[in-house]
Design a protein around this motif. Structure first.
Motif, PDB file in Angstrom:
ATOM      1  N   ASP A  44      17.322 -11.113  -5.644  1.00 36.83           N
ATOM      2  CA  ASP A  44      16.711 -10.065  -4.817  1.00 36.83           C
ATOM      3  C   ASP A  44      17.725  -9.462  -3.844  1.00 36.83           C
ATOM      4  OD1 ASP A  44      14.727  -8.424  -3.862  1.00 36.83           O
ATOM      5  OD2 ASP A  44      13.936  -9.905  -2.465  1.00 36.83           O
ATOM      6  N   ASP A  65      12.171  -3.496  -8.465  1.00 38.58           N
ATOM      7  CA  ASP A  65      12.606  -4.519  -7.515  1.00 38.58           C
ATOM      8  C   ASP A  65      11.424  -5.180  -6.795  1.00 38.58           C
ATOM      9  OD1 ASP A  65      14.358  -6.073  -5.894  1.00 38.58           O
ATOM     10  OD2 ASP A  65      14.195  -4.564  -4.326  1.00 38.58           O
ATOM     11  N   PRO A  66      10.545  -4.389  -6.126  1.00 40.22           N
ATOM     12  CA  PRO A  66       9.392  -5.054  -5.497  1.00 40.22           C
ATOM     13  C   PRO A  66       8.451  -5.699  -6.509  1.00 40.22           C
ATOM     14  CG  PRO A  66       9.372  -2.660  -5.037  1.00 40.22           C
ATOM     15  CD  PRO A  66      10.615  -2.966  -5.797  1.00 40.22           C
ATOM     16  N   ASP A  69       9.763  -9.080  -7.489  1.00 43.03           N
ATOM     17  CA  ASP A  69       9.476 -10.042  -6.404  1.00 43.03           C
ATOM     18  C   ASP A  69       8.047 -10.552  -6.518  1.00 43.03           C
ATOM     19  OD1 ASP A  69      11.974  -9.547  -5.413  1.00 43.03           O
ATOM     20  OD2 ASP A  69      11.312  -8.237  -3.799  1.00 43.03           O
ATOM     21  N   LYS A  70       7.121  -9.637  -6.781  1.00 42.69           N
ATOM     22  CA  LYS A  70       5.706 -10.018  -6.848  1.00 42.69           C
ATOM     23  C   LYS A  70       5.448 -10.940  -8.047  1.00 42.69           C
ATOM     24  CE  LYS A  70       4.588  -5.585  -4.743  1.00 42.69           C
ATOM     25  NZ  LYS A  70       5.230  -5.980  -3.516  1.00 42.69           N
ATOM     26  N   ARG A  97      -2.769  -8.496  -0.890  1.00 40.03           N
ATOM     27  CA  ARG A  97      -1.798  -7.665  -0.163  1.00 40.03           C
ATOM     28  C   ARG A  97      -0.852  -6.963  -1.142  1.00 40.03           C
ATOM     29  NH1 ARG A  97       3.464  -6.115   0.245  1.00 40.03           N
ATOM     30  NH2 ARG A  97       4.164  -5.870   2.363  1.00 40.03           N
ATOM     31  N   GLU A  98      -0.324  -7.707  -2.116  1.00 42.83           N
ATOM     32  CA  GLU A  98       0.675  -7.123  -3.019  1.00 42.83           C
ATOM     33  C   GLU A  98       0.049  -6.042  -3.909  1.00 42.83           C
ATOM     34  OE1 GLU A  98       3.574  -7.664  -2.212  1.00 42.83           O
ATOM     35  OE2 GLU A  98       3.458  -9.581  -1.167  1.00 42.83           O
ATOM     36  N   ILE A 101      -0.612  -2.882  -1.743  1.00 37.64           N
ATOM     37  CA  ILE A 101       0.603  -2.114  -1.444  1.00 37.64           C
ATOM     38  C   ILE A 101       1.122  -1.408  -2.697  1.00 37.64           C
ATOM     39  CG2 ILE A 101       3.031  -2.338  -0.697  1.00 37.64           C
ATOM     40  CD1 ILE A 101       0.701  -2.473   1.486  1.00 37.64           C
ATOM     41  N   ARG A 105       1.531   2.561  -3.032  1.00 33.82           N
ATOM     42  CA  ARG A 105       2.810   3.136  -3.481  1.00 33.82           C
ATOM     43  C   ARG A 105       2.587   4.083  -4.662  1.00 33.82           C
ATOM     44  NH1 ARG A 105       6.200  -1.522  -3.104  1.00 33.82           N
ATOM     45  NH2 ARG A 105       7.300  -0.786  -1.267  1.00 33.82           N
ATOM     46  N   ALA A 116      11.062  -0.285   0.551  1.00 33.63           N
ATOM     47  CA  ALA A 116      10.713  -1.549   1.214  1.00 33.63           C
ATOM     48  C   ALA A 116      11.091  -1.483   2.693  1.00 33.63           C
ATOM     49  CB  ALA A 116      11.444  -2.700   0.539  1.00 33.63           C
ATOM     50  N   ALA A 120       8.787  -5.968   5.382  1.00 31.88           N
ATOM     51  CA  ALA A 120       8.420  -6.376   4.020  1.00 31.88           C
ATOM     52  C   ALA A 120       9.538  -7.206   3.378  1.00 31.88           C
ATOM     53  CB  ALA A 120       8.105  -5.149   3.167  1.00 31.88           C
ATOM     54  N   LYS A 121      10.787  -6.875   3.712  1.00 33.84           N
ATOM     55  CA  LYS A 121      11.889  -7.689   3.177  1.00 33.84           C
ATOM     56  C   LYS A 121      11.828  -9.110   3.751  1.00 33.84           C
ATOM     57  CE  LYS A 121      14.992  -3.899   2.139  1.00 33.84           C
ATOM     58  NZ  LYS A 121      16.082  -3.051   2.566  1.00 33.84           N
ATOM     59  N   LYS A 123       9.130 -10.465   4.792  1.00 39.27           N
ATOM     60  CA  LYS A 123       7.911 -11.043   4.189  1.00 39.27           C
ATOM     61  C   LYS A 123       8.240 -11.736   2.875  1.00 39.27           C
ATOM     62  CE  LYS A 123       6.222  -8.590   1.201  1.00 39.27           C
ATOM     63  NZ  LYS A 123       6.167  -8.380  -0.245  1.00 39.27           N
ATOM     64  N   THR A 124       9.012 -11.055   2.018  1.00 35.94           N
ATOM     65  CA  THR A 124       9.363 -11.640   0.723  1.00 35.94           C
ATOM     66  C   THR A 124      10.221 -12.890   0.924  1.00 35.94           C
ATOM     67  OG1 THR A 124       9.267  -9.462  -0.280  1.00 35.94           O
ATOM     68  CG2 THR A 124      10.412 -11.156  -1.524  1.00 35.94           C
ATOM     69  N   TYR A 160       2.529  -0.749   6.420  1.00 39.28           N
ATOM     70  CA  TYR A 160       2.614   0.219   5.324  1.00 39.28           C
ATOM     71  C   TYR A 160       1.425   1.180   5.340  1.00 39.28           C
ATOM     72  CZ  TYR A 160       6.482  -1.737   2.505  1.00 39.28           C
ATOM     73  OH  TYR A 160       7.702  -2.133   2.022  1.00 39.28           O
TER      74      TYR A 160
HETATM   75  O1  LIG Z   1       6.202  -5.260   0.161  1.00 40.34           O
HETATM   76  P1  LIG Z   1       6.894  -4.435  -0.831  1.00 40.34           P
HETATM   77  O2  LIG Z   1       6.062  -4.094  -2.027  1.00 40.34           O
HETATM   78  O3  LIG Z   1       7.548  -3.209  -0.239  1.00 40.34           O
HETATM   79  O4  LIG Z   1       8.087  -5.306  -1.447  1.00 40.34           O
HETATM   80  C1  LIG Z   1       9.175  -5.626  -0.617  1.00 40.34           C
HETATM   81  C2  LIG Z   1      10.244  -6.234  -1.483  1.00 40.34           C
HETATM   82  O5  LIG Z   1       9.753  -7.373  -2.137  1.00 40.34           O
HETATM   83  C3  LIG Z   1      11.456  -6.590  -0.617  1.00 40.34           C
HETATM   84  O6  LIG Z   1      12.509  -7.022  -1.426  1.00 40.34           O
END
Ligand SMILES: O=P(O)(O)OC[C@H](O)CO
Length: 168
Positions: A44, A65-66, A69-70, A97-98, A101, A105, A116, A120-121, A123-124, A160
Motif C-alpha cells: 500500500d 488502490d483503495p 485495501d478493502k 463504512r467501506e 465510501i 466515490r 484518499a 483515511a490513510k 484509518k487503513t 468524506y
Molecule cells: O477510505 P478510502 O476508500 O479513501 O481508502 C483509503 C485508502 O485505503 C488509503 O490507502
C-alpha cells in the motif's frame, strides 16, 4: 498497467494466501500469515510512492488502490471471524463504512476525484495493525488497536460525507 498498478494487484493476490494461513489450526501458520499480511500491507505504501515517483498515477490505480485495501482488510477480517479471533460486529462496521465510501466515490460527477484523505490513510494503517494484532495476540493489545482503528474508520467516513456529499 504500470509497475505501481501491478504492486496494487499483488495486494489482492496475497489476500487469499493470508486468509488460508490464518484459517490454519497450528499457530505457526498464523505467524507466517502475519509475515505475508505485512508484505501485502506494505504494498500500500510502495504502490503510492512508485506512482508518485514516476508521476504516473493511472485511473486504474486511483480506483484499485483503495479497493485492494478493502479486499485485504475485509478478507483478513473474515478469516479472523471464522477462527474466533474477531467479532463479527467489528467487521460489519468496517464493511458498512467501506461500502458507503465506495458508493459515494462512484456517484460523484465526472471530473470530481475523491482521493484518499490523510485520515483515511491513517484509518487503513490502523485497520491493518489491528487485524495483524488480532491474528497473533490476545488481551489488551488488539483491543487498543481496534479502538483506534474504529475511531479512524468512523471519523474518516464522516469527513468524506461532509466534504463530498454536497457535490454528489
Ligand atoms: O477510505 P478510502 O476508500 O479513501 O481508502 C483509503 C485508502 O485505503 C488509503 O490507502
Amino acid at each position: 498497467m504500470n509497475v505501481a498498478d501491478q504492486v496494487t494487484l499483488s495486494r489482492i493476490i496475497l489476500t487469499p494466501v493470508v486468509v488460508a494461513l490464518w484459517l490454519a489450526h497450528a499457530p505457526k501458520w498464523h505467524w507466517i500469515g502475519l509475515v505475508v499480511f505485512i508484505i501485502a500491507g506494505m504494498t500500500d505504501f510502495v504502490d503510492g510512492r512508485l506512482a508518485r515517483h514516476a508521476s504516473k498515477t493511472t485511473h486504474f490505480g486511483a480506483y484499485m488502490d483503495p479497493l485492494a485495501d478493502k479486499i485485504l482488510v475485509l478478507g483478513s477480517g473474515l478469516a479472523l471471524i471464522a477462527s474466533n479471533r474477531l467479532s463479527v460486529w467489528i467487521v460489519l462496521i468496517l464493511l458498512l463504512r467501506e461500502f458507503a465510501i465506495t458508493g459515494l466515490r462512484s456517484i460523484l460527477p465526472a471530473g470530481t476525484t475523491m482521493g484518499a484523505s490523510a485520515v483515511a490513510k491513517w484509518k487503513t494503517t490502523g485497520q491493518l495493525f489491528a487485524l495483524g494484532a488480532s491474528a497473533v495476540l490476545t488481551g489488551m493489545v488488539p483491543i487498543v488497536f481496534w479502538v483506534v482503528a474504529l475511531t479512524l474508520t468512523i471519523w474518516s467516513g464522516i469527513e468524506y460525507f461532509y466534504r463530498y456529499w454536497p457535490r454528489a
